[in-house]
Design a protein around this motif. Structure first.
Motif, PDB file in Angstrom:
ATOM      1  N   LEU A  48     -26.340  33.915  27.206  1.00 49.20           N
ATOM      2  CA  LEU A  48     -26.501  32.474  27.443  1.00 49.20           C
ATOM      3  C   LEU A  48     -26.179  31.687  26.180  1.00 49.20           C
ATOM      4  O   LEU A  48     -25.497  30.659  26.232  1.00 49.20           O
ATOM      5  N   ARG A  49     -26.614  32.172  25.043  1.00 50.83           N
ATOM      6  CA  ARG A  49     -26.325  31.512  23.771  1.00 50.83           C
ATOM      7  C   ARG A  49     -24.816  31.441  23.533  1.00 50.83           C
ATOM      8  O   ARG A  49     -24.279  30.401  23.130  1.00 50.83           O
ATOM      9  N   ALA A  50     -24.101  32.527  23.825  1.00 47.35           N
ATOM     10  CA  ALA A  50     -22.638  32.551  23.654  1.00 47.35           C
ATOM     11  C   ALA A  50     -21.960  31.557  24.593  1.00 47.35           C
ATOM     12  O   ALA A  50     -21.037  30.845  24.193  1.00 47.35           O
ATOM     13  N   LEU A  51     -22.423  31.492  25.836  1.00 48.88           N
ATOM     14  CA  LEU A  51     -21.861  30.534  26.792  1.00 48.88           C
ATOM     15  C   LEU A  51     -22.062  29.102  26.313  1.00 48.88           C
ATOM     16  O   LEU A  51     -21.132  28.286  26.345  1.00 48.88           O
ATOM     17  N   ILE A  52     -23.254  28.794  25.853  1.00 45.46           N
ATOM     18  CA  ILE A  52     -23.546  27.437  25.376  1.00 45.46           C
ATOM     19  C   ILE A  52     -22.661  27.086  24.182  1.00 45.46           C
ATOM     20  O   ILE A  52     -22.140  25.973  24.087  1.00 45.46           O
ATOM     21  N   ARG A  53     -22.453  28.035  23.291  1.00 46.45           N
ATOM     22  CA  ARG A  53     -21.571  27.782  22.142  1.00 46.45           C
ATOM     23  C   ARG A  53     -20.143  27.482  22.592  1.00 46.45           C
ATOM     24  O   ARG A  53     -19.489  26.580  22.083  1.00 46.45           O
ATOM     25  N   LEU A  54     -19.631  28.279  23.548  1.00 47.86           N
ATOM     26  CA  LEU A  54     -18.264  28.068  24.039  1.00 47.86           C
ATOM     27  C   LEU A  54     -18.120  26.712  24.722  1.00 47.86           C
ATOM     28  O   LEU A  54     -17.136  26.011  24.502  1.00 47.86           O
ATOM     29  N   VAL A  55     -19.083  26.360  25.539  1.00 42.70           N
ATOM     30  CA  VAL A  55     -19.032  25.060  26.215  1.00 42.70           C
ATOM     31  C   VAL A  55     -19.085  23.937  25.186  1.00 42.70           C
ATOM     32  O   VAL A  55     -18.305  22.979  25.238  1.00 42.70           O
ATOM     33  N   GLY A  56     -20.006  24.048  24.243  1.00 47.27           N
ATOM     34  CA  GLY A  56     -20.151  23.017  23.213  1.00 47.27           C
ATOM     35  C   GLY A  56     -18.911  22.854  22.356  1.00 47.27           C
ATOM     36  O   GLY A  56     -18.594  21.755  21.906  1.00 47.27           O
ATOM     37  N   ALA A  57     -18.202  23.942  22.137  1.00 49.62           N
ATOM     38  CA  ALA A  57     -16.988  23.898  21.322  1.00 49.62           C
ATOM     39  C   ALA A  57     -15.761  23.481  22.129  1.00 49.62           C
ATOM     40  O   ALA A  57     -14.670  23.342  21.584  1.00 49.62           O
ATOM     41  N   GLY A  58     -15.931  23.282  23.448  1.00 49.47           N
ATOM     42  CA  GLY A  58     -14.803  22.896  24.290  1.00 49.47           C
ATOM     43  C   GLY A  58     -13.814  24.030  24.521  1.00 49.47           C
ATOM     44  O   GLY A  58     -12.651  23.788  24.829  1.00 49.47           O
ATOM     45  N   GLU A  59     -14.263  25.269  24.367  1.00 54.03           N
ATOM     46  CA  GLU A  59     -13.372  26.417  24.505  1.00 54.03           C
ATOM     47  C   GLU A  59     -13.248  26.942  25.926  1.00 54.03           C
ATOM     48  O   GLU A  59     -12.508  27.880  26.171  1.00 54.03           O
ATOM     49  N   LEU A  60     -13.999  26.375  26.851  1.00 54.55           N
ATOM     50  CA  LEU A  60     -13.878  26.772  28.266  1.00 54.55           C
ATOM     51  C   LEU A  60     -13.189  25.653  29.012  1.00 54.55           C
ATOM     52  O   LEU A  60     -13.469  24.474  28.811  1.00 54.55           O
ATOM     53  N   THR A  61     -12.282  26.036  29.871  1.00 52.87           N
ATOM     54  CA  THR A  61     -11.600  25.039  30.691  1.00 52.87           C
ATOM     55  C   THR A  61     -11.924  25.290  32.153  1.00 52.87           C
ATOM     56  O   THR A  61     -12.064  26.447  32.575  1.00 52.87           O
ATOM     57  N   PRO A  62     -12.050  24.231  32.950  1.00 52.17           N
ATOM     58  CA  PRO A  62     -12.330  24.439  34.377  1.00 52.17           C
ATOM     59  C   PRO A  62     -11.147  25.102  35.064  1.00 52.17           C
ATOM     60  O   PRO A  62     -10.000  24.964  34.622  1.00 52.17           O
ATOM     61  N   PRO A  63     -11.421  25.837  36.140  1.00 48.82           N
ATOM     62  CA  PRO A  63     -10.316  26.452  36.884  1.00 48.82           C
ATOM     63  C   PRO A  63      -9.420  25.382  37.501  1.00 48.82           C
ATOM     64  O   PRO A  63      -9.872  24.289  37.811  1.00 48.82           O
ATOM     65  N   HIS A  64      -8.171  25.719  37.662  1.00 47.54           N
ATOM     66  CA  HIS A  64      -7.215  24.783  38.275  1.00 47.54           C
ATOM     67  C   HIS A  64      -7.401  24.783  39.775  1.00 47.54           C
ATOM     68  O   HIS A  64      -7.480  25.823  40.391  1.00 47.54           O
ATOM     69  N   ALA A  65      -7.447  23.610  40.335  1.00 45.74           N
ATOM     70  CA  ALA A  65      -7.620  23.485  41.791  1.00 45.74           C
ATOM     71  C   ALA A  65      -6.292  23.461  42.491  1.00 45.74           C
ATOM     72  O   ALA A  65      -5.275  23.211  41.972  1.00 45.74           O
TER      73      ALA A  65
END
Length: 65
Positions: A48-65
């Motif tokens: 969970l900590r790793a996920l929060i870091r990635l989201v906070g850093a903008g390193e995750l992008t939403p899937p393409h619809a």
């Protein structure tokens, strides 16, 4: 399933049903969407900590619809 109380983000609007809720369990951390509370996933603190870091850093992008 959970021992702890479900908690919403402090960024969630009052009464909003569009947020992620978390609770402590005997096996780790439980997560659910407020608009679909019967669907629960569990993880550990490190993941969970790793996920929060990635989201906070903008390193995750939403899937393409």
């Amino acid at each position: 399933m959970t021992e702890g109380k479900w908690q919403r983000s402090s960024f969630s609007p009052d009464g909003g049903n569009n947020c992620v809720e978390v609770a402590a369990t005997a096996h780790g951390i439980a997560l659910r969407e407020s608009d679909s509370p019967s669907e629960i996933i569990t993880t550990d603190q490190g993941a969970l900590r790793a996920l929060i870091r990635l989201v906070g850093a903008g390193e995750l992008t939403p899937p393409h619809a």
